[in-house]
Design an enzyme around this catalytic site. Structure first.
Site, short mmCIF file in Angstrom:
data_model
loop_
_atom_site.label_atom_id
_atom_site.label_comp_id
_atom_site.label_asym_id
_atom_site.label_seq_id
_atom_site.Cartn_x
_atom_site.Cartn_y
_atom_site.Cartn_z
N ALA A 71 0.49 -1.66 0.21
CA ALA A 71 -0.22 0.03 0.19
C ALA A 71 1.34 1.60 -0.01
CB ALA A 71 -0.75 -0.16 1.12
N GLY A 72 0.96 1.84 -1.03
CA GLY A 72 1.61 3.01 -1.27
C GLY A 72 1.52 4.71 -1.16
N ILE A 110 -2.63 0.87 -4.47
CA ILE A 110 -2.48 -0.19 -4.16
C ILE A 110 -2.26 -1.82 -4.86
CG2 ILE A 110 -2.71 -2.12 -2.10
CD1 ILE A 110 -5.07 -0.10 -0.99
N GLY A 160 10.41 3.67 6.62
CA GLY A 160 9.80 3.03 6.24
C GLY A 160 9.53 1.62 5.74
N ASP A 203 7.70 -0.17 3.53
CA ASP A 203 8.21 -0.17 1.64
C ASP A 203 9.87 -0.14 1.25
OD1 ASP A 203 8.17 2.30 1.98
OD2 ASP A 203 7.55 2.67 0.29
N ARG A 204 10.36 0.81 1.93
CA ARG A 204 11.72 0.93 1.63
C ARG A 204 12.33 -0.56 2.06
NH1 ARG A 204 14.21 6.65 3.99
NH2 ARG A 204 15.40 6.36 2.28
#
EC number: 2.7.1.33
Length: 265
Positions: free
Chosen positions: A10-11, A15, A103, A105-106
């Site tokens: 989920a960016g 998503i 983060g 995501d990172r």
């Protein structure tokens, strides 16, 4: 046969999801919006029940609630894990002074990149709402990164905070620059704005890459990911590699690493 894992990224803009099999291959993928206004709900009707859902969410509480509702509607009671960055995981060591501030995501992207390019020093550039850069040594040590406004955000800021400049989307800007990027300077305002912000992205990446090569005194592979990667790539003058599934691939590795501990689910 082992149950698959459902992976959700989920960016800030949308998503993305994938189903990973026992070999950590992404066998089914898709994307949808943060809200129903942003597009239809994901079609998971054809998917088998997964072992669980592994989620990277940097989009906030409302998106988390939407994901919970979607998962409960399709697979009531499905176990789910929202990942956080850790000091060490899946062969990657987190160099942040406060590891959990990185983060998710990172973090997942670093894990995916380390597995995709084993034994190589990497600079990972991801082009989303923000442009992020991660320096990852061949031994898995993440030594730090950079965060800058993304291409779209740069253009939107200029359009919003000036009286005469237009507000451009990446789709509009990409169309304006099609076939025009061979010229270093543009001859109208929309193209000048589009190219200027694009070159700012490319200049950041090339400067960071050159500094990293000089600091490490070794070859560094430049890896590009994210929605604006194709546009930025056309402005780059250094060699690079494209990878479109670093975060989902990293989530697959995190899920597989935790699977023995959750075998009872």
């Amino acid at each position: 046969m082992s149950e698959p894992h459902l992976l959700i990224d989920a960016g800030n803009s949308r998503i993305k999801w994938a189903l990973a099999d026992a070999r950590r291959s992404l066998v089914d993928t898709g994307a949808f919006g943060h809200t129903r206004d942003g597009g239809a709900d994901p079609d998971w009707s054809h998917l088998p029940r997964p072992r669980g859902a592994w989620i990277s969410n940097v989009a906030g509480a409302d998106v988390a609630a939407r994901l919970d509702a979607l998962l409960d509607a399709r697979w009531p009671g499905l176990p789910r894990t929202t990942i956080r960055a850790r000091p060490v995981q899946c062969g990657v060591t987190n160099g942040y002074t406060t590891p959990e501030q990185l983060g998710s995501d990172r973090w997942a992207g670093l894990i995916g990149a380390h597995a995709a390019f084993p034994g190589e020093h990497l600079l990972i550039a991801t082009f989303g709402t923000a442009t992020t850069l991660e320096a990852l040594r061949a031994d898995g040590r993440f030594t730090g990164g950079l965060i800058a406004p993304g291409w779209a955000l740069m253009m939107r800021a200029l359009g919003t905070h000036t009286a005469q400049l237009p507000t451009l989307t990446t789709d509009i800007a990409s169309g304006l620059l099609a076939g025009a990027q061979a010229e270093p300077f543009q001859i109208d305002t929309p193209r000048s704005l589009s190219a200027g912000c694009l070159y700012a992205q490319a200049g950041l990446i090339e400067r960071a890459w050159r500094d990293l090569v000089a600091a490490w005194q070794a070859p560094v592979r430049l890896v590009l990911a994210g929605g604006a990667a194709d546009d930025v790539a056309r402005a780059l003058t250094v060699a690079h590699t494209r990878h479109d599934a670093l975060i989902l691939s990293g989530l697959a590795l995190i899920a597989a690493d935790a699977a023995p501990a959750t075998a009872q689910d």
